[in-house]
Design a protein around this motif. Structure first.
Motif, mmCIF file in Angstrom:
data_model
loop_
_atom_site.group_PDB
_atom_site.id
_atom_site.type_symbol
_atom_site.label_atom_id
_atom_site.label_comp_id
_atom_site.label_asym_id
_atom_site.label_seq_id
_atom_site.Cartn_x
_atom_site.Cartn_y
_atom_site.Cartn_z
ATOM 1 N N LEU A 1 0.931 -1.243 -0.063
ATOM 2 C CA LEU A 1 -0.130 -0.068 0.084
ATOM 3 C C LEU A 1 0.695 1.239 -0.003
ATOM 4 O O LEU A 1 1.704 1.415 0.855
ATOM 5 C CB LEU A 1 -0.919 0.061 1.326
ATOM 6 N N SER A 2 0.701 2.145 -1.008
ATOM 7 C CA SER A 2 1.470 3.254 -1.310
ATOM 8 C C SER A 2 1.152 4.312 -0.421
ATOM 9 O O SER A 2 -0.177 4.449 0.188
ATOM 10 C CB SER A 2 1.764 3.628 -2.642
ATOM 11 N N GLU B 1 -0.056 6.980 -1.589
ATOM 12 C CA GLU B 1 -1.100 7.474 -2.122
ATOM 13 C C GLU B 1 -2.372 6.704 -1.970
ATOM 14 O O GLU B 1 -3.422 7.201 -1.854
ATOM 15 C CB GLU B 1 -0.742 7.607 -3.671
ATOM 16 N N ASP B 2 -2.172 5.306 -1.821
ATOM 17 C CA ASP B 2 -3.152 4.619 -1.620
ATOM 18 C C ASP B 2 -3.880 4.960 -0.110
ATOM 19 O O ASP B 2 -4.977 4.732 0.228
ATOM 20 C CB ASP B 2 -2.878 2.908 -1.236
ATOM 21 N N LYS C 1 -3.564 7.858 1.342
ATOM 22 C CA LYS C 1 -4.004 9.487 1.310
ATOM 23 C C LYS C 1 -3.016 10.062 2.323
ATOM 24 O O LYS C 1 -3.608 11.167 2.812
ATOM 25 C CB LYS C 1 -5.506 9.490 1.517
#
Length: 468
Positions: A119-120, A122-123, A125
């Motif tokens: 999970l980045s 960006e994922d 938020k």
């Protein structure tokens, strides 16, 4: 123009009032931000009430109703620093739905926030992920990889550096006033910008005298650093032998980062943990024993070490073991070896930072403050060009631009309002395409960059000086 105006009207929602949350709430409120805190534990709310200029709410960080009551939709920042990774990551997603533009989360697990994570950012938020233990580990490794563990703090894209060193009784700087030092040693420009004495941090003036055991911070240009180290008698050799006390998250990670290039010995008190570490750390000598025992330290090879690191989870153990190790190394070692040996002490209480240094540790680090300072840097990006904390003291160094007609541009530094003395010190200015050490006759010009050292709660004074 780089800086924001003096008046700050941004709203910040902080989840969690533990060590990092309280530290940030205190600092940010003092700088003029509007702070709202949600904390589930009533005891922490009661302890903070009356000491924080913030709205304190007792509630669940996962309660949407609590977020609405906190006016989450009007917030400019979310700072999620509860003691639960999952809550902090989920809070960032909730904040995104509320329209909060910038989200910061403390996450201890290294499985999140990296380039190759499942999970980045960006994922999730999240705009900034903070790993406190990783920050502390990386900072310890950075210090060790420098010259024999001397703490060298960089700012202004590494063009200016501040070196921390202890004043010995035999030092040529001991028992001298700073103005006398500047008159005696003028081969290259340098300036003592802060000192830690006892449990106090001092922003010194020309009439202050350096005493033995003072931890002093000296500013100089990067090119003059070898000359500065020669003046203070500090070694430029790299450390090759490191002993770590404590195999927790920080101790284990430091060993991982160092063991392929440095000879590492790790002492762990818990037998099961020591056994597990011995399997995972292939190139580290892992020993089971009590590192607060002088015999254990000596049998483990303390006297052959260049750097001694205390990274247990207990403040008192870390400080006292660091003091014991320094005593043993000083008692048994030659004068030359004493000069080169360094100790790094990890403390969890902010108030213990200067105490640890005054009791003999060369460098004291606090992972909560390291995490807090990374967050402060992120929030202040629009105001300050760069920020660095002076380890083991209650001071920080900032790079800032003087706005046209700001108070600092109206008169020479020696003529500034006396109320600033002892709070801030302007160490250098960028003029004629190079950094120059600032002196009393220096007058800062409009839009000129400067490096300022100030006590941690005096940043507001710096803003008043530099912002019109």
């Amino acid at each position: 123009m780089f800086g924001k105006k003096n008046t700050i009207s941004e709203n910040i929602l902080i989840l969690g009032l533990g060590g990092v949350g309280y530290y940030l709430a205190k600092r940010l409120a003092h700088e003029g931000y509007t702070i709202t805190v949600i904390e589930s534990e009533g005891r922490l709310i009661r302890e903070a009430d009356g000491t924080l200029d913030a709205r304190l709410m007792q509630g669940n960080a996962m309660s949407i109703e609590c977020w609405r009551e906190a006016n989450a939709g009007k917030m400019d920042y979310l700072i999620a620093v509860t003691d639960n990774d999952a809550v902090n990551m989920m809070a960032s997603i909730i904040a995104h739905r509320f329209g909060i533009p910038r989200k910061i989360a403390r996450v201890r697990s290294l499985e999140f926030g990296n380039k190759d994570s499942f999970l980045s950012d960006e994922d999730l938020k999240i705009d900034l992920i903070i790993h406190p233990e990783e920050l502390a580990s990386q900072e310890i490794v950075r210090i060790i990889k420098l010259r024999a563990g001397n703490d060298i703090i960089e700012i202004a894209n590494s063009q200016v550096q501040v070196m921390a060193t202890r004043v010995r009784e035999s030092s040529s700087l001991a028992h001298k006033k700073l103005k006398e030092i500047s008159q005696t040693y003028h081969e290259f420009p340098f300036r003592v910008v802060a000192l830690a004495r006892g449990i106090a941090t001092v922003i010194p003036g020309g009439n202050d005298t350096l005493l033995p055991q003072d931890q002093i911070f000296i500013m100089a240009s990067t090119k003059d650093l070898p000359k500065l180290m020669s003046l203070t008698g500090d070694s430029q050799q790299h450390s090759h032998r490191v002993m770590i006390l404590g195999g927790g998250l920080v101790g284990n990670r430091v060993a991982q980062l160092l063991e392929k290039t440095v000879q590492v010995t790790l002492i762990e008190k818990d037998e099961k943990s020591a056994e597990e570490l011995s399997f995972s750390l292939k190139n580290t000598e892992v020993l089971h024993g009590d590192g607060s025992d002088a015999n254990v330290l000596q049998m483990a090879g303390l006297l052959d070490m260049d750097t001694f690191i205390t990274a247990t989870g207990d403040n008192e153990t870390n400080i006292m073991s660091s003091l014991l190790a320094k005593h043993l190394m000083n008692e048994k070692g030659s004068q030359e070896n004493i000069r080169q040996r360094k100790s790094i002490c990890l403390v969890t209480k902010e108030d213990y930072l200067v105490l640890a240094g005054s009791m003999g540790s060369d460098i004291a680090l606090n992972k909560k403050m390291l995490a807090g300072n990374e967050i402060l840097k992120f929030i202040r990006m629009g105001q300050l060009l760069s920020v660095a904390h002076l380890h083991g003291s209650d001071a920080e160094m900032v790079e800032i631009v003087a706005e046209p007609n700001a108070a600092v541009t109206r008169k020479p530094l020696s003529k500034l309002d006396p109320s600033y003395y002892g709070k801030i010190l302007i160490g250098a200015i960028f003029r004629d395409e190079k950094w120059q050490i600032a002196v009393g006759d220096t007058r800062i010009q409009d839009n000129e960059r400067a490096i300022v050292v100030c006590k941690s709660l005096s940043l507001k004074d710096v803003q008043q000086l530099f912002f019109a």
